[in-house]
Motif scaffolding. Structure first.
Motif, PDB file in Angstrom:
ATOM      1  N   GLN A   1       0.834  -1.208   0.000  1.00 26.67           N
ATOM      2  CA  GLN A   1       0.000   0.000   0.000  1.00 26.67           C
ATOM      3  C   GLN A   1       0.863   1.250   0.000  1.00 26.67           C
ATOM      4  O   GLN A   1       0.543   2.236  -0.674  1.00 26.67           O
ATOM      5  CB  GLN A   1      -0.903   0.013   1.232  1.00 26.67           C
ATOM      6  N   TRP A   2       1.960   1.226   0.747  1.00 28.24           N
ATOM      7  CA  TRP A   2       2.853   2.375   0.819  1.00 28.24           C
ATOM      8  C   TRP A   2       3.576   2.613  -0.506  1.00 28.24           C
ATOM      9  O   TRP A   2       4.025   3.725  -0.775  1.00 28.24           O
ATOM     10  CB  TRP A   2       3.851   2.213   1.950  1.00 28.24           C
ATOM     11  N   ASN A   3       3.712   1.574  -1.324  1.00 24.90           N
ATOM     12  CA  ASN A   3       4.310   1.767  -2.651  1.00 24.90           C
ATOM     13  C   ASN A   3       3.455   2.701  -3.494  1.00 24.90           C
ATOM     14  O   ASN A   3       3.970   3.459  -4.306  1.00 24.90           O
ATOM     15  CB  ASN A   3       4.485   0.437  -3.378  1.00 24.90           C
ATOM     16  N   PHE A   4       2.130   2.623  -3.308  1.00 23.91           N
ATOM     17  CA  PHE A   4       1.216   3.453  -4.074  1.00 23.91           C
ATOM     18  C   PHE A   4       0.987   4.811  -3.424  1.00 23.91           C
ATOM     19  O   PHE A   4       0.842   5.814  -4.109  1.00 23.91           O
ATOM     20  CB  PHE A   4      -0.122   2.736  -4.270  1.00 23.91           C
ATOM     21  N   ASP A   5       0.937   4.828  -2.079  1.00 27.83           N
ATOM     22  CA  ASP A   5       0.657   6.072  -1.369  1.00 27.83           C
ATOM     23  C   ASP A   5       1.346   6.047  -0.004  1.00 27.83           C
ATOM     24  O   ASP A   5       0.885   5.372   0.914  1.00 27.83           O
ATOM     25  CB  ASP A   5      -0.857   6.238  -1.199  1.00 27.83           C
ATOM     26  N   GLU A   6       2.446   6.776   0.117  1.00 25.18           N
ATOM     27  CA  GLU A   6       3.213   6.783   1.371  1.00 25.18           C
ATOM     28  C   GLU A   6       2.545   7.597   2.473  1.00 25.18           C
ATOM     29  O   GLU A   6       2.976   7.541   3.619  1.00 25.18           O
ATOM     30  CB  GLU A   6       4.624   7.320   1.119  1.00 25.18           C
ATOM     31  N   THR A   7       1.500   8.331   2.147  1.00 26.65           N
ATOM     32  CA  THR A   7       0.849   9.164   3.162  1.00 26.65           C
ATOM     33  C   THR A   7      -0.114   8.375   4.034  1.00 26.65           C
ATOM     34  O   THR A   7      -0.580   8.887   5.053  1.00 26.65           O
ATOM     35  CB  THR A   7       0.092  10.325   2.496  1.00 26.65           C
ATOM     36  N   ILE A   8      -0.428   7.128   3.665  1.00 26.38           N
ATOM     37  CA  ILE A   8      -1.332   6.298   4.474  1.00 26.38           C
ATOM     38  C   ILE A   8      -0.624   5.965   5.780  1.00 26.38           C
ATOM     39  O   ILE A   8       0.527   5.537   5.796  1.00 26.38           O
ATOM     40  CB  ILE A   8      -1.701   4.990   3.729  1.00 26.38           C
ATOM     41  N   SER A   9      -1.334   6.137   6.887  1.00 25.62           N
ATOM     42  CA  SER A   9      -0.733   5.823   8.184  1.00 25.62           C
ATOM     43  C   SER A   9      -0.668   4.306   8.373  1.00 25.62           C
ATOM     44  O   SER A   9      -1.370   3.545   7.704  1.00 25.62           O
ATOM     45  CB  SER A   9      -1.555   6.445   9.315  1.00 25.62           C
ATOM     46  N   PHE A  10       0.170   3.897   9.293  1.00 20.19           N
ATOM     47  CA  PHE A  10       0.319   2.478   9.594  1.00 20.19           C
ATOM     48  C   PHE A  10      -1.014   1.875  10.035  1.00 20.19           C
ATOM     49  O   PHE A  10      -1.405   0.793   9.585  1.00 20.19           O
ATOM     50  CB  PHE A  10       1.376   2.283  10.684  1.00 20.19           C
ATOM     51  N   GLU A  11      -1.722   2.572  10.918  1.00 21.39           N
ATOM     52  CA  GLU A  11      -2.991   2.066  11.446  1.00 21.39           C
ATOM     53  C   GLU A  11      -4.038   1.928  10.346  1.00 21.39           C
ATOM     54  O   GLU A  11      -4.767   0.932  10.299  1.00 21.39           O
ATOM     55  CB  GLU A  11      -3.512   2.975  12.566  1.00 21.39           C
ATOM     56  N   ASP A  12      -4.119   2.909   9.457  1.00 20.40           N
ATOM     57  CA  ASP A  12      -5.088   2.835   8.360  1.00 20.40           C
ATOM     58  C   ASP A  12      -4.746   1.703   7.398  1.00 20.40           C
ATOM     59  O   ASP A  12      -5.628   0.976   6.937  1.00 20.40           O
ATOM     60  CB  ASP A  12      -5.144   4.163   7.606  1.00 20.40           C
ATOM     61  N   ALA A  13      -3.462   1.539   7.108  1.00 22.00           N
ATOM     62  CA  ALA A  13      -3.042   0.454   6.219  1.00 22.00           C
ATOM     63  C   ALA A  13      -3.329  -0.902   6.859  1.00 22.00           C
ATOM     64  O   ALA A  13      -3.747  -1.843   6.174  1.00 22.00           O
ATOM     65  CB  ALA A  13      -1.554   0.591   5.893  1.00 22.00           C
ATOM     66  N   LEU A  14      -3.133  -0.997   8.170  1.00 18.04           N
ATOM     67  CA  LEU A  14      -3.426  -2.247   8.876  1.00 18.04           C
ATOM     68  C   LEU A  14      -4.916  -2.559   8.825  1.00 18.04           C
ATOM     69  O   LEU A  14      -5.310  -3.705   8.601  1.00 18.04           O
ATOM     70  CB  LEU A  14      -2.938  -2.160  10.322  1.00 18.04           C
TER      71      LEU A  14
END
Length: 102
Positions: A41-54
């Protein structure tokens, strides 16, 4: 490209424990799966927080979360150990002392 740090990995282990995954080997597999998904997910958008990605990654496991995976692992282990116990009993009964009694 952002990578998970040690603190975030520990949070993933705690997350799996909080969702009733007791087996360490299964925790490792799930943490690896979650970590790969979060980093993707961070490859596409690094602004996503860890908690949201989880949260996004955990939603992919469906309504029951990890419970289906844990239940399947329990069944596999029960079958495996039942076979081992049965094999040990049969090996023990095949000894010459018991054959003479029969």
């Amino acid at each position: 490209m952002r990578k998970l740090n040690e603190i975030e990995i520990e949070k993933l282990f705690q997350f799996t424990k909080n969702h009733y995954v007791e087996y360490y080997d299964l925790q490792i597999e799930l943490v690896d799966h979650l970590a790969c998904g979060i980093e993707e997910q961070w490859n596409f958008d690094e602004t996503i927080s860890f908690e949201d990605a989880l949260k996004i990654e955990f939603k992919k496991f469906g309504v029951f979360g990890f419970s289906d995976i844990v239940d399947n692992r329990k069944l596999e282990l029960q079958k495996k150990y039942k076979k081992l116990i049965n094999r040990a009993i049969l090996d023990h009964l095949k000894k010459k002392e018991y054959i003479g009694l029969i």
